[in-house]
Design a protein around this motif. Structure first.
Motif, PDB file in Angstrom:
ATOM      1  N   ASN A 441       0.826  -1.258   0.179  1.00 14.72           N
ATOM      2  CA  ASN A 441      -0.083   0.128   0.093  1.00 14.72           C
ATOM      3  C   ASN A 441       0.745   1.299  -0.084  1.00 14.72           C
ATOM      4  O   ASN A 441       0.388   2.426  -0.170  1.00 14.72           O
ATOM      5  CB  ASN A 441      -1.082   0.094   1.266  1.00 14.72           C
ATOM      6  CG  ASN A 441      -0.210  -0.366   2.409  1.00 14.72           C
ATOM      7  OD1 ASN A 441       0.971  -0.368   2.587  1.00 14.72           O
ATOM      8  ND2 ASN A 441      -1.037  -0.831   3.617  1.00 14.72           N
ATOM      9  N   MET A 442       2.099   1.305  -0.032  1.00 18.47           N
ATOM     10  CA  MET A 442       2.892   2.285  -0.193  1.00 18.47           C
ATOM     11  C   MET A 442       2.868   3.090  -1.467  1.00 18.47           C
ATOM     12  O   MET A 442       2.835   4.550  -1.365  1.00 18.47           O
ATOM     13  CB  MET A 442       4.481   1.821   0.042  1.00 18.47           C
ATOM     14  CG  MET A 442       5.587   3.040   0.029  1.00 18.47           C
ATOM     15  SD  MET A 442       5.173   4.134   1.295  1.00 18.47           S
ATOM     16  CE  MET A 442       5.686   3.351   2.714  1.00 18.47           C
ATOM     17  N   PRO A 443       2.403   2.572  -2.642  1.00 18.19           N
ATOM     18  CA  PRO A 443       2.088   3.588  -3.617  1.00 18.19           C
ATOM     19  C   PRO A 443       0.987   4.296  -3.552  1.00 18.19           C
ATOM     20  O   PRO A 443       1.210   5.465  -3.874  1.00 18.19           O
ATOM     21  CB  PRO A 443       1.972   2.508  -4.986  1.00 18.19           C
ATOM     22  CG  PRO A 443       2.712   1.219  -4.458  1.00 18.19           C
ATOM     23  CD  PRO A 443       2.570   1.101  -3.016  1.00 18.19           C
ATOM     24  N   ASN A 444       0.109   3.908  -2.878  1.00 15.27           N
ATOM     25  CA  ASN A 444      -1.180   4.775  -2.527  1.00 15.27           C
ATOM     26  C   ASN A 444      -0.702   5.846  -1.718  1.00 15.27           C
ATOM     27  O   ASN A 444      -1.312   6.939  -1.763  1.00 15.27           O
ATOM     28  CB  ASN A 444      -2.091   3.919  -1.873  1.00 15.27           C
ATOM     29  CG  ASN A 444      -2.688   2.608  -2.731  1.00 15.27           C
ATOM     30  OD1 ASN A 444      -2.691   3.123  -4.014  1.00 15.27           O
ATOM     31  ND2 ASN A 444      -3.272   1.752  -2.229  1.00 15.27           N
ATOM     32  N   TYR A 445       0.225   5.678  -0.820  1.00 18.28           N
ATOM     33  CA  TYR A 445       0.583   6.966   0.198  1.00 18.28           C
ATOM     34  C   TYR A 445       1.312   7.781  -0.669  1.00 18.28           C
ATOM     35  O   TYR A 445       1.158   9.033  -0.449  1.00 18.28           O
ATOM     36  CB  TYR A 445       1.557   6.355   1.446  1.00 18.28           C
ATOM     37  CG  TYR A 445       2.203   7.352   2.074  1.00 18.28           C
ATOM     38  CD1 TYR A 445       1.303   7.952   2.980  1.00 18.28           C
ATOM     39  CD2 TYR A 445       3.514   7.569   2.133  1.00 18.28           C
ATOM     40  CE1 TYR A 445       2.142   8.967   3.765  1.00 18.28           C
ATOM     41  CE2 TYR A 445       4.251   8.549   2.838  1.00 18.28           C
ATOM     42  CZ  TYR A 445       3.518   9.202   3.794  1.00 18.28           C
ATOM     43  OH  TYR A 445       4.072  10.096   4.525  1.00 18.28           O
TER      44      TYR A 445
END
Length: 483
Positions: A441-445
């Motif tokens: 979920n890092m890309p969403n952040y």
């Protein structure tokens, strides 16, 4: 050996006597009360919140042994060393120990000379240790599962043995005198609602009290900078370090080789720095930790093996040279800065959004996903070969990936453990889209608009605060006044 009179003292007296603190932090007192009264509990507390004291104090107030199950050798050793320095009888058991140290710890365990035993899940369920823990006269008061989010992880850091821990308490009680009570507490620094449910179900917590703390740290200033070339990544790192004016910090990288390479380069640039990773010998790691704690090193270039259990209050900055795979990892690592409450700066260096000029983050995430999918496919293929019931230790000798295959079944409710070793499969039907973990979920952040703390609060289940949150201090809030 602690006297019985100690068990009649109150938590505040214990805190002051062994740790020197006059009072507990927010939430600590309520958590300790729950554990002292033998309640099951789930505690979600941010890094730096003082969660260790929450189970160490009750351990001294309870008769018998508290077993702390932890995934990392470095973390266990650091915690035990700190306890022993305070005169608290604690020890650890793990596979890296010298045989003489292992024998000494097992003897202390049998003689009931320990109040806290730190142990990895794999060592806990090894036959020599398990047999000793099951002795009728060995009094066990509590089980503590640290880093409990390991129950819901998948991929290269997955620990399938964690999923067998739910059967540990009931199996131990079968060997103890009638009326024996063992409470169970799970601790983690990060966990959204799905992770919390997985922990409660996986550990078979009984009517647990759930304590959750907001991950928000008002003194941490979050920022992200995009890089377009590997050279620019290094340049931005060097500039950020120079801006910190010689204060103490940590640089996180993803691989051991990268930590060695960067440390060597920065040493030639005149910085007092060392590489730190799990591949170093124990004594070398301890030397680096002490040099950093004593400010002989300004910072370390490290993998995620560093920081757990290392208590340094004046860390003024954290830099992620590579974007972590998961938000939970990111949140834990930035939480090691500013424990003294003073302002601390954090920087995450990320590949430019298109991935055309710098695709390193995207490649790393894709590799992670491919490895997880490969792991899942291997495990699912193995399921048709496994017996419907049996002993996991014996079956694993024939099928090396048995633990992963059984973990998939358990996560989908298709398997039960009669004890930590014997299982029964109810169904081998697998929904492959739910077998394991989705993309990180890092890309969403990185792509999210508005306040960075707002995104993190929403991601970790604090939606009521996130709805109108404006930290006013992150790079987004400073640049755009939020949006």
């Amino acid at each position: 050996m602690l006297t019985r009179s100690l068990q009649r003292q109150n938590p505040e007296t214990i805190l002051q006597r062994y740790w020197g603190y006059p009072k507990f932090r927010a939430n600590q007192a309520d958590i300790i009360t729950a554990l002292v009264t033998r309640r099951d509990a789930l505690v979600v507390m941010p890094t730096g919140g003082g969660k260790s004291i929450c189970f160490q104090v009750p351990a001294l107030l309870h008769p018998g042994l508290t077993i702390v199950i932890s995934p990392l050798v470095a973390l266990m050793e650091d915690q035990v060393q700190a306890l022993q320095s305070r005169g608290i009888p604690a020890a650890t058991l793990h596979y890296q120990m010298a045989k003489s140290d292992r024998r000494d710890t097992l003897w202390k365990l049998e003689q009931q000379r320990l109040k806290l035993l730190y142990i990895s899940p794999e060592t806990l369920l090894s036959q020599p240790v398990w047999q000793r823990l099951c002795q009728n006269d060995l009094r066990i008061s509590s089980l503590v599962v640290d880093e409990a989010h390991c129950l819901s992880q998948w991929g290269d850091s997955f620990r399938p043995t964690y999923l067998r821990l739910g059967a540990v308490r009931s199996a131990l009680l079968q060997h103890k005198p009638p009326g024996t009570k063992i409470n169970l507490a799970a601790f983690t620094a990060t966990g959204d609602l799905d992770v919390q449910r997985s922990i409660c179900q996986g550990l078979q917590l009984q009517n647990p009290q759930v304590f959750t703390s907001s991950p928000y740290r008002p003194n941490l200033r979050l920022s992200v900078q995009y890089v377009f070339t590997p050279h620019q990544r290094q340049t931005k790192l060097k500039r950020f370090i120079q801006e910190q004016n010689g204060t103490s910090g940590i640089v996180y990288v993803r691989t051991r080789n990268e930590s060695e390479r960067l440390a060597a380069w920065l040493q030639t640039e005149g910085f007092a720095v060392a590489a730190y990773h799990a591949g170093l010998m124990t004594q070398a790691r301890r030397t680096i930790e002490q040099q950093w704690l004593n400010d002989k090193l300004q910072f370390v270039i490290c993998t995620n093996a560093f920081g757990l259990g290392v208590d340094k209050s004046d860390v003024r900055w954290i830099c992620h040279f590579h974007a972590p795979l998961e938000l939970s990892e990111y949140l834990q690592e930035i939480g090691r800065a500013g424990r003294d409450g003073k302002v601390a700066n954090t920087l995450l260096l990320a590949s430019e959004p298109t991935g055309l000029l710098d695709s390193s983050d995207r490649k790393r995430w894709r590799y992670f996903e491919q490895q997880a999918q490969k792991q899942q496919k291997q495990a699912i293929k193995l399921l048709v070969q496994l017996p419907k019931c049996g002993d996991v230790t014996e079956i694993s000798r024939q099928f090396p990936k048995t633990d992963l295959a059984l973990a998939i079944l358990q996560q989908q409710g298709n398997l039960v453990w009669y004890n930590p070793f014997e299982f029964e499969i109810h169904s081998t039907q697998i929904k492959q889209d739910k077998a394991g973990r989705s993309m990180p979920n890092m890309p969403n952040y990185l792509r999210a608009k508005g306040c960075r703390w707002r995104f993190l609060l929403a991601a970790f289940g604090v939606e009521d605060l996130a709805a109108s949150w404006f930290c006013g201090k992150c790079d987004r809030c400073q640049k755009h006044g939020d949006s």
